[in-house]
Scaffold this active site. Structure first.
Site, PDB file in Angstrom:
ATOM      1  N   SER A 236       0.834  -1.198   0.000  1.00 44.19           N
ATOM      2  CA  SER A 236       0.000   0.000   0.000  1.00 44.19           C
ATOM      3  C   SER A 236       0.879   1.263   0.000  1.00 44.19           C
ATOM      4  O   SER A 236       1.649   1.459  -0.934  1.00 44.19           O
ATOM      5  CB  SER A 236      -0.975  -0.041   1.189  1.00 44.19           C
TER       6      SER A 236
ATOM      7  N   ASP B 263     -10.333  -4.991  -3.734  1.00 49.34           N
ATOM      8  CA  ASP B 263      -9.721  -4.033  -2.804  1.00 49.34           C
ATOM      9  C   ASP B 263     -10.591  -2.768  -2.709  1.00 49.34           C
ATOM     10  O   ASP B 263     -10.747  -2.052  -3.694  1.00 49.34           O
ATOM     11  CB  ASP B 263      -8.322  -3.671  -3.300  1.00 49.34           C
TER      12      ASP B 263
ATOM     13  N   HIS C 116      -8.020  -5.549   0.693  1.00 52.09           N
ATOM     14  CA  HIS C 116      -6.748  -4.852   0.936  1.00 52.09           C
ATOM     15  C   HIS C 116      -5.963  -5.649   1.971  1.00 52.09           C
ATOM     16  O   HIS C 116      -5.968  -5.319   3.157  1.00 52.09           O
ATOM     17  CB  HIS C 116      -7.032  -3.430   1.419  1.00 52.09           C
TER      18      HIS C 116
END
Length: 219
Positions: free
Chosen positions: A114, A168, A199
């Site tokens: 991320s 996600d 995620h």
């Protein structure tokens, strides 16, 4: 602050610098290491650095571990150049610390999830250090429009492995696809894989990452 651990025996000859995501911590990914299925050699030093606490605008200014500020959901609002450059400098220092300990840059993989993946892209594409590989998970590319002018040639032939969850809700999969398209347009060697997840990371992905690491370090 960072967590370090070693896979294999003897003095590490290779290293992986692995950056966590926004609001997480350096203890997020060490539990993944035993599940990667890594070869017994070479000995690998894993470095999991801790992002500094900083106010995050999108979260009401709450202070939390972050590699840079995020002002909103659009890619433009994620691009805090000052914070990104600060974290890029921190990554450069981590690479140089490994070099000082006897691990050449070409034996170092830069990895991130991320926000950490966004910094991994940013650093790897601009550093003068030739790396072994770049691993990104559930992320996007910062300042992609400026990349043709800002990039270094050092990692033009370095392998990239990007992965993302098709479900996600935090970082849309199309942002991951756009990053890979940018790399492909500029002639980088990129592997892209998606998984039916949100995620997060899942075991199939972890095993694929381990196989990719083994291949990188066998080159």
């Amino acid at each position: 602050m960072a967590i370090e651990l070693t896979h294999g025996t003897g003095t590490p000859s290779h290293a992986i610098i692995w950056l966590h995501g926004l609001g997480a911590s350096c203890d997020d990914f060490p539990p993944v290491v035993p599940h990667l299925g890594l070869n017994p050699t070479p000995a690998i030093r894993f470095v999991f650095p801790q992002a500094p606490d900083r106010p995050i605008t999108i979260n009401g200014g709450m202070r939390m571990p972050g590699w840079y500020d995020i002002k909103g959901m659009s890619i433009e609002e994620k691009q805090d150049r000052a914070g990104v450059e600060e974290s890029y400098a921190a990554v450069e220092k981590l690479i140089e610390e490994q070099i000082a300990q006897g691990i050449p840059a070409e034996n170092i993989i830069l990895a991130g999830f991320s926000q950490g993946g966004a910094i991994s892209y940013y650093a790897a594409l601009r550093t003068q250090h030739k790396l072994a590989g770049v691993l990104t998970m559930s992320t996007y590319m910062l300042f992609a429009e400026q990349l043709p002018e800002e990039r270094s040639e050092a990692n033009q032939n370095t392998p990239f492995f990007a992965s993302h969850g098709t479900r996600d809700p935090v970082v849309a999969v199309n942002l991951g696809e756009q990053a890979v398209e940018t790399l492909n347009t500029l002639g980088y060697s990129t592997q892209w894989k998606t998984y039916p997840m949100e995620h997060q990371v899942v075991m199939e992905q972890i095993q694929d990452i381990g196989a990719w690491i083994n291949a990188c370090f066998a080159r």
